[in-house]
Motif scaffolding. Sequence first.
Motif, PDB file in Angstrom:
ATOM      1  N   ASP A   1       0.824  -1.205   0.000  1.00 50.60           N
ATOM      2  CA  ASP A   1       0.000   0.000   0.000  1.00 50.60           C
ATOM      3  C   ASP A   1       0.864   1.264   0.000  1.00 50.60           C
TER       4      ASP A   1
ATOM      5  N   THR B   1      -6.885   4.734  -1.008  1.00 50.23           N
ATOM      6  CA  THR B   1      -6.753   3.302  -0.759  1.00 50.23           C
ATOM      7  C   THR B   1      -7.953   2.469  -1.201  1.00 50.23           C
TER       8      THR B   1
ATOM      9  N   ASP C   1      -1.605   0.498  -4.549  1.00 55.05           N
ATOM     10  CA  ASP C   1      -2.913   1.060  -4.869  1.00 55.05           C
ATOM     11  C   ASP C   1      -2.822   2.504  -5.328  1.00 55.05           C
TER      12      ASP C   1
HETATM   13 ZN   LIG Z   1      -3.440   3.016   0.074  1.00 54.53          ZN
END
Ligand SMILES: [Zn+2]
Length: 481
Positions: free
Chosen positions: A200, A241, A443
Amino acid sequence: MLTEARDRAVDVLCDPSLSHVVDLVAWPAGSGGVMVANAFGSALLSASGASVLRGRNPVASQDPLAFTPLAAELADPSPANLDNAYPWAYERLSSLFLASAAPDLVVVHTGKHYWPAQGGHLGEHGSLNVVQSRAPLLLSGAGVVARGLLPAAARVVDVAPTLAWLAGTPLASLGDMDGAALVDLAVAGAAQHVVGLLWDGCNSNSLYAMAASGELPNVARLLGSGCALQGGAIAEFPSVTLVNHTSALTGVGPGRHGIVNNAYFDRRSAVQVLTNNAATWHRWSEWLAPGVQTVFERVSGRCASVNEPVDNGADYSTFGLVRASGSSDGAKSMNSLLPDPLQDPLATQEHVVSNADYAWSSSVDAIGVEQVLGLWPAGSPGEWPRLMWWNTLLTDTGHHEGGPHSPIARDAMRDADRRLGVFVDHLDAIGAFDSTVFLLTSDHGSEGADPTCAGDWDEPLRDAGIEFRDEAYGFIYLGHS
Ligand SMILES: [Zn+2]
């Protein structure tokens, strides 16, 4: 009424006095068109191109390879609108405005805008610009030719079709997605197992540079026998996200999957929907638009979704376990079950001790390692997943905390690499590595804010007498309060 209020809001937001924080504003123009405007000009975007209405098109450059490699990004931190790039600007903005929960007007932050009072960090993402939107994209393993870094780019919506195709789903059945399988990068049918890794919020240039310098030996191992796109995978807008976890795993943009931001306003029920939160992640499927399928629903064979809210159709799912526990506040109440990060040799202790978010993310990622090892038992190849997706949180935590390229962001990536190494070594040990294909992505990207660049657009909007809600700082719903 809406048009009049929007015109007044656009006038306020395009005033040169706000141009240090307002990169551009965008709104739907009817017939699928999108208007973009800022202090320097405005344009109508459509599928056939852009027509400039005033001054200069705010998204004139759309080069997905802009500010690559790392040296080019570092040479021009927080580029101004005139020098910046906005890949697939029309496709991404028009997808958002298709959603029923889309705002009436979007305000896009400048890259350097620093807004701690509203939750902003030294490292941020969410904007339309290329650095905040760029996730890495790396493929390696069975069926992938070692070609290193390639001068090309993809989109986050390409991840789902690529994973499904690698796992044996016919391309013909994936044509309803917004994204397309990256068929030039691999050969389908060569792998028995597909592993998708999402780090992430990981800056793409950083990942490639640290792999090249030996700081991420396990990413380097994958890249050494695979390939990566220098322009990465460009996130859907907003580059946040849950919008993009959903896009990565469904292959469609927010206009079709319906999850338009980490927080947004549902006009029908007149309530705020808070999606990206430890207390609500397990409720992800409640916000998904009807009829949208995940990659797990498109792959035949055993699928696993580890530490990932997007899990419809997965045979094994972390959040499925959270739901089964019956806890009313989801993963939040599971904190007592998390391992002690102070005892974790894979975690950089300096940050675990001094930073609560780093400590918590390290615990969650440690649980991730336990799960992925459990999903691949030695001597039982029949149980190994056809498709496994593994979400890593700590990278986003490190990037927010210090900004991309900061020591804490880089340590977070080193920790993630060590955890990846434990898994890859396990696949080696059980004899699964050579029959597995890996896709590593994120992401969205991460860009450093400038702590001296403060400012707020809500106040001048209020001063102008405009009634609005501002959700997730930039999604403007007019006529609501
Ligand atoms: Zn994220």
